[in-house]
Design an enzyme around this catalytic site. Structure first.
Site, PDB file in Angstrom:
ATOM      1  N   ARG A 126      -9.272 -65.018 -22.516  1.00 36.67           N
ATOM      2  CA  ARG A 126      -8.960 -63.267 -22.196  1.00 36.67           C
ATOM      3  C   ARG A 126      -7.580 -63.488 -21.869  1.00 36.67           C
ATOM      4  O   ARG A 126      -7.289 -62.348 -21.017  1.00 36.67           O
ATOM      5  CB  ARG A 126      -9.916 -62.922 -21.169  1.00 36.67           C
ATOM      6  CG  ARG A 126     -11.214 -63.012 -21.838  1.00 36.67           C
ATOM      7  CD  ARG A 126     -11.576 -62.256 -23.136  1.00 36.67           C
ATOM      8  NE  ARG A 126     -13.047 -62.748 -23.600  1.00 36.67           N
ATOM      9  CZ  ARG A 126     -13.382 -63.523 -24.421  1.00 36.67           C
ATOM     10  NH1 ARG A 126     -12.351 -64.301 -24.908  1.00 36.67           N
ATOM     11  NH2 ARG A 126     -14.433 -63.709 -24.938  1.00 36.67           N
ATOM     12  N   SER A 184     -18.096 -56.825 -21.528  1.00 34.49           N
ATOM     13  CA  SER A 184     -18.240 -57.545 -20.385  1.00 34.49           C
ATOM     14  C   SER A 184     -17.363 -56.860 -19.227  1.00 34.49           C
ATOM     15  O   SER A 184     -15.989 -56.954 -19.554  1.00 34.49           O
ATOM     16  CB  SER A 184     -17.911 -59.009 -20.526  1.00 34.49           C
ATOM     17  OG  SER A 184     -18.932 -59.727 -21.366  1.00 34.49           O
ATOM     18  N   GLU A 229     -12.608 -58.397 -16.364  1.00 39.77           N
ATOM     19  CA  GLU A 229     -11.906 -58.472 -17.562  1.00 39.77           C
ATOM     20  C   GLU A 229     -11.478 -57.292 -18.120  1.00 39.77           C
ATOM     21  O   GLU A 229     -10.341 -57.099 -18.939  1.00 39.77           O
ATOM     22  CB  GLU A 229     -12.909 -58.959 -18.675  1.00 39.77           C
ATOM     23  CG  GLU A 229     -12.599 -59.197 -19.898  1.00 39.77           C
ATOM     24  CD  GLU A 229     -13.648 -59.663 -20.884  1.00 39.77           C
ATOM     25  OE1 GLU A 229     -14.326 -60.957 -20.534  1.00 39.77           O
ATOM     26  OE2 GLU A 229     -13.570 -59.324 -22.167  1.00 39.77           O
TER      27      GLU A 229
HETATM   28  C1  LIG Z   1     -19.988 -53.015 -26.492  1.00 37.45           C
HETATM   29  C2  LIG Z   1     -18.724 -53.997 -26.145  1.00 37.45           C
HETATM   30  C3  LIG Z   1     -18.678 -55.128 -26.593  1.00 37.45           C
HETATM   31  C4  LIG Z   1     -17.765 -55.955 -26.307  1.00 37.45           C
HETATM   32  N1  LIG Z   1     -17.710 -57.224 -26.629  1.00 37.45           N
HETATM   33  C5  LIG Z   1     -16.724 -58.338 -26.895  1.00 37.45           C
HETATM   34  C6  LIG Z   1     -16.846 -59.589 -27.092  1.00 37.45           C
HETATM   35  O1  LIG Z   1     -17.666 -60.052 -27.693  1.00 37.45           O
HETATM   36  N2  LIG Z   1     -15.683 -60.371 -26.816  1.00 37.45           N
HETATM   37  C7  LIG Z   1     -14.533 -59.860 -26.489  1.00 37.45           C
HETATM   38  O2  LIG Z   1     -13.621 -60.482 -26.250  1.00 37.45           O
HETATM   39  N3  LIG Z   1     -14.411 -58.584 -26.159  1.00 37.45           N
HETATM   40  C8  LIG Z   1     -15.537 -57.779 -26.182  1.00 37.45           C
HETATM   41  N4  LIG Z   1     -15.345 -56.485 -25.761  1.00 37.45           N
HETATM   42  C9  LIG Z   1     -13.999 -56.014 -25.196  1.00 37.45           C
HETATM   43  C10 LIG Z   1     -13.018 -55.482 -26.360  1.00 37.45           C
HETATM   44  O3  LIG Z   1     -13.625 -54.857 -27.297  1.00 37.45           O
HETATM   45  C11 LIG Z   1     -11.832 -56.587 -26.325  1.00 37.45           C
HETATM   46  O4  LIG Z   1     -11.391 -56.970 -25.303  1.00 37.45           O
HETATM   47  C12 LIG Z   1     -11.011 -55.809 -27.628  1.00 37.45           C
HETATM   48  O5  LIG Z   1     -10.300 -56.905 -27.854  1.00 37.45           O
HETATM   49  C13 LIG Z   1      -9.795 -54.803 -26.906  1.00 37.45           C
HETATM   50  O6  LIG Z   1      -9.244 -54.292 -28.122  1.00 37.45           O
HETATM   51  P1  LIG Z   1      -8.733 -52.739 -27.839  1.00 37.45           P
HETATM   52  O7  LIG Z   1      -7.981 -52.267 -29.276  1.00 37.45           O
HETATM   53  O8  LIG Z   1      -9.966 -51.916 -27.696  1.00 37.45           O
HETATM   54  O9  LIG Z   1      -7.831 -52.927 -26.723  1.00 37.45           O
HETATM   55  P2  LIG Z   1      -7.706 -51.612 -25.545  1.00 37.45           P
HETATM   56  O10 LIG Z   1      -8.888 -51.874 -24.583  1.00 37.45           O
HETATM   57  O11 LIG Z   1      -7.201 -50.701 -25.945  1.00 37.45           O
HETATM   58  O12 LIG Z   1      -6.407 -52.531 -24.497  1.00 37.45           O
HETATM   59  C14 LIG Z   1      -6.861 -53.711 -23.757  1.00 37.45           C
HETATM   60  C15 LIG Z   1      -5.800 -54.365 -23.364  1.00 37.45           C
HETATM   61  O13 LIG Z   1      -4.921 -54.801 -24.610  1.00 37.45           O
HETATM   62  C16 LIG Z   1      -3.565 -53.921 -24.395  1.00 37.45           C
HETATM   63  N5  LIG Z   1      -3.179 -53.632 -25.829  1.00 37.45           N
HETATM   64  C17 LIG Z   1      -4.043 -52.993 -26.765  1.00 37.45           C
HETATM   65  N6  LIG Z   1      -3.454 -52.957 -28.071  1.00 37.45           N
HETATM   66  C18 LIG Z   1      -2.120 -53.588 -27.624  1.00 37.45           C
HETATM   67  C19 LIG Z   1      -0.900 -53.919 -28.772  1.00 37.45           C
HETATM   68  N7  LIG Z   1      -0.862 -53.546 -30.013  1.00 37.45           N
HETATM   69  N8  LIG Z   1       0.107 -54.531 -28.032  1.00 37.45           N
HETATM   70  C20 LIG Z   1      -0.120 -54.809 -26.810  1.00 37.45           C
HETATM   71  N9  LIG Z   1      -1.031 -54.486 -26.017  1.00 37.45           N
HETATM   72  C21 LIG Z   1      -2.065 -53.995 -26.472  1.00 37.45           C
HETATM   73  C22 LIG Z   1      -3.807 -52.871 -23.590  1.00 37.45           C
HETATM   74  O14 LIG Z   1      -2.551 -52.465 -22.806  1.00 37.45           O
HETATM   75  C23 LIG Z   1      -4.780 -53.305 -22.494  1.00 37.45           C
HETATM   76  O15 LIG Z   1      -4.346 -54.076 -21.617  1.00 37.45           O
HETATM   77  C24 LIG Z   1     -16.358 -55.506 -25.978  1.00 37.45           C
HETATM   78  C25 LIG Z   1     -16.209 -54.239 -25.626  1.00 37.45           C
HETATM   79  C26 LIG Z   1     -17.502 -53.597 -25.746  1.00 37.45           C
HETATM   80  C27 LIG Z   1     -17.258 -51.840 -25.399  1.00 37.45           C
END
Ligand SMILES: Cc1cc2nc3c(=O)[nH]c(=O)nc-3n(C[C@H](O)[C@H](O)[C@H](O)COP(=O)(O)OP(=O)(O)OC[C@H]3O[C@@H](n4cnc5c(N)ncnc54)[C@H](O)[C@@H]3O)c2cc1C
Length: 286
Positions: free
Chosen positions: A162, A212, A282
């Site tokens: 992460r 998580s 996280e």
């Molecule tokens: C139901 C559910 C299940 C999940 N299961 C998992 C799982 O199995 N494994 C897992 O690892 N995660 C899981 N997640 C968490 C999440 O989906 C991941 O961390 C995902 O990678 C976040 O992507 P996002 O585009 O939503 O990022 P965001 O939540 O929008 O941002 C997360 C972070 O990344 C940064 N960020 C986003 N996009 C960029 C970019 N283009 N450039 C630079 N920084 C950026 C943001 O500033 C922030 O700090 C889950 C979430 C939910 C709601």
């Protein structure tokens, strides 16, 4: 580029929590990402990059700056040769997995049910069921703080549990290239279905959450420690430690930022007292 004003962040967060962003930009190109950053600098405001907001807890007061969504308008996926696929940072991880499956390329099955974008996935080194972004990414194109576009190879991305160089250096992910392995589409899809079925069985997908809430502590599991501490179902307002999976804090309806924060802090305190383990979030708290 259209820049929205007073855009409710709850609409852009899987937690469904968050007040208005003063400005909200959805760029469709690298130039527009730069334009959105300039816009923030001109107004002397901070900016925040988000993808699908699936790993973020926003404040009820919102964000007094420019939120830049690299999401719905940057979703081009292309196959660049036999084994390599490049995807813009706003591509959803599930669309990317599906694209790979259609091309009979294996390696991204783990990402099928992760509800984030490629950019968020690289930033977080997202992973599940034994797979992680680090296992299949080849390189990422990023924008650095000086406005330079750079291509970083996998070893330069510093990906670990992460964590990534993106977080440490505040880089912005623009696209990523994945190196996959030849596979059978039916097998790939069967694996994706299996993982998604396991998610539905184990995770409280019926409620809003950010997945998580806590990172996995060394040699342990956050959910198990929280359950063993007797905190299953612990709630403040509409924020609750999920009864289905204690590693998730869920929003049962109208939870506020403060409700979720109070649950997180209580869980951290009790787990520390009972097991001497520090649970680190996280979820990114804005
Ligand atoms: C139901 C559910 C299940 C999940 N299961 C998992 C799982 O199995 N494994 C897992 O690892 N995660 C899981 N997640 C968490 C999440 O989906 C991941 O961390 C995902 O990678 C976040 O992507 P996002 O585009 O939503 O990022 P965001 O939540 O929008 O941002 C997360 C972070 O990344 C940064 N960020 C986003 N996009 C960029 C970019 N283009 N450039 C630079 N920084 C950026 C943001 O500033 C922030 O700090 C889950 C979430 C939910 C709601």
């Amino acid at each position: 580029m259209e820049i929205l004003e007073n855009e409710e962040l709850g609409k852009h967060s899987t937690f469904k929590i968050g007040g208005p962003a003063k400005y909200y930009a959805i760029p469709s190109s690298v130039d527009e990402v730069k334009e959105a950053i300039e816009y923030a600098k001109d107004k002397n405001l901070p900016y925040l990059i988000i993808g699908k907001g699936s790993n973020i807890l926003f404040h009820d007061r919102g964000y007094d700056g420019v939120v830049i969504e690299i999401g719905s308008k940057m979703q081009i996926i292309e196959r660049i040769d036999d084994l390599n696929i490049r995807a813009e940072a706003g591509t959803s991880l599930s669309a990317l997995s599906n694209y790979a499956a259609n091309a009979s390329l294996a390696g991204l099955e783990f990402a099928a049910g992760i509800p984030g974008t490629v950019g968020g996935g690289v930033t977080m080194n997202a992973g599940a069921y034994g797979g992680e972004i680090v296992d299949c990414i080849q390189s990422a194109t990023v924008l650095d703080k000086d406005g330079n576009v750079r291509v970083l190879q996998v070893n330069e991305l510093d990906l670990s549990y992460r964590s990534s160089i993106i977080q440490k250096e505040d880089y912005i992910v623009l696209d990523a290239t994945f190196q996959l392995i030849p596979g059978d589409e039916n097998d790939i899809r069967a694996t994706m279905r299996d993982y998604n079925g396991r998610r539905r069985d184990k995770q409280p997908l019926e409620y809003a959450s950010a997945g998580s809430t806590f990172k996995r502590p060394k040699d342990n599991f956050a959910g198990k420690l929280i359950e063993d501490a007797g905190l299953k179902g612990y709630s403040v307002g509409d924020a609750q430690v999920s009864e289905k999976h204690c590693g998730f804090v869920v929003n049962k309806g109208n939870a506020t930022y403060s409700d979720v924060k109070a649950v997180i802090e209580h869980v951290q305190k009790v787990v520390k007292e009972q097991f001497d383990v520090e649970l680190e979030t996280e979820v990114k708290i804005v």
